[in-house]
Design a protein around this motif. Structure first.
Motif, PDB file in Angstrom:
ATOM      1  N   ILE A  29       0.855  -1.185   0.000  1.00 46.89           N
ATOM      2  CA  ILE A  29       0.000   0.000   0.000  1.00 46.89           C
ATOM      3  C   ILE A  29       0.893   1.237   0.000  1.00 46.89           C
ATOM      4  CG2 ILE A  29      -1.736   1.301   1.282  1.00 46.89           C
ATOM      5  CD1 ILE A  29      -2.671  -1.410   2.457  1.00 46.89           C
ATOM      6  N   TYR A  32      -3.316   5.878   1.389  1.00 47.84           N
ATOM      7  CA  TYR A  32      -4.771   5.763   1.435  1.00 47.84           C
ATOM      8  C   TYR A  32      -5.345   7.124   1.807  1.00 47.84           C
ATOM      9  CZ  TYR A  32      -3.953   5.220   6.461  1.00 47.84           C
ATOM     10  OH  TYR A  32      -3.549   5.405   7.752  1.00 47.84           O
ATOM     11  N   ILE A  67      -7.624   3.535  -1.741  1.00 52.69           N
ATOM     12  CA  ILE A  67      -6.365   2.891  -1.380  1.00 52.69           C
ATOM     13  C   ILE A  67      -5.534   2.746  -2.651  1.00 52.69           C
ATOM     14  CG2 ILE A  67      -5.272   0.822  -0.452  1.00 52.69           C
ATOM     15  CD1 ILE A  67      -7.785   0.396   1.229  1.00 52.69           C
ATOM     16  N   LYS A  73      -5.436   1.197  -7.991  1.00 52.33           N
ATOM     17  CA  LYS A  73      -6.211   1.991  -7.039  1.00 52.33           C
ATOM     18  C   LYS A  73      -7.501   1.235  -6.737  1.00 52.33           C
ATOM     19  CE  LYS A  73      -4.820   6.068  -9.427  1.00 52.33           C
ATOM     20  NZ  LYS A  73      -5.312   7.048 -10.354  1.00 52.33           N
TER      21      LYS A  73
END
Length: 120
Positions: A29, A32, A67, A73
């Protein structure tokens, strides 16, 4: 539970005031973005930035979440639901299946009721 999410589709996620919800991705990740305030939902990155932990802190706080991973995405609509919250979710990339074909043409079926019989 595994979510197969198609590109650029919004997925609804049910959170709880009592349980943690985890979103685990295949790739790391990057960031976010939450559409509400910081006092509404608890966030924490875990598992080498591949898992996002969420928990609702206030009732009736519905918002959205974006995120961004190294690959894609993901868009989420966040709702608070203590009766049926999501808990452990693995997020995978969904793919549209183009292999299926129509076996018979679609026809309109009408049901007509007569004297003790059903006519099609």
């Amino acid at each position: 539970m595994t979510f197969y999410i198609l590109l650029n589709k919004i997925t609804t996620l049910f959170l709880s005031l009592n349980l943690l919800t985890t979103l685990t991705f295949d790739s790391e990740i990057q960031s976010y973005l939450y559409g509400g305030g910081s006092s509404e939902i608890y966030f924490e990155l875990a598992n080498n930035r591949k898992t996002l932990v969420l928990k609702a802190l206030q009732q009736e706080r519905n918002s959205n979440l974006l995120i961004i991973t190294k690959k894609r995405k993901y868009y989420f609509n966040l709702l608070v639901d203590d009766k049926n919250p999501h808990q452990f979710i693995e997020v995978k990339d969904g793919v549209i299946n183009h292999v299926l074909k129509k076996l018979w043409p679609l026809r309109i079926i009408r049901f007509l009721k007569g004297n003790l019989r059903l006519y099609l």
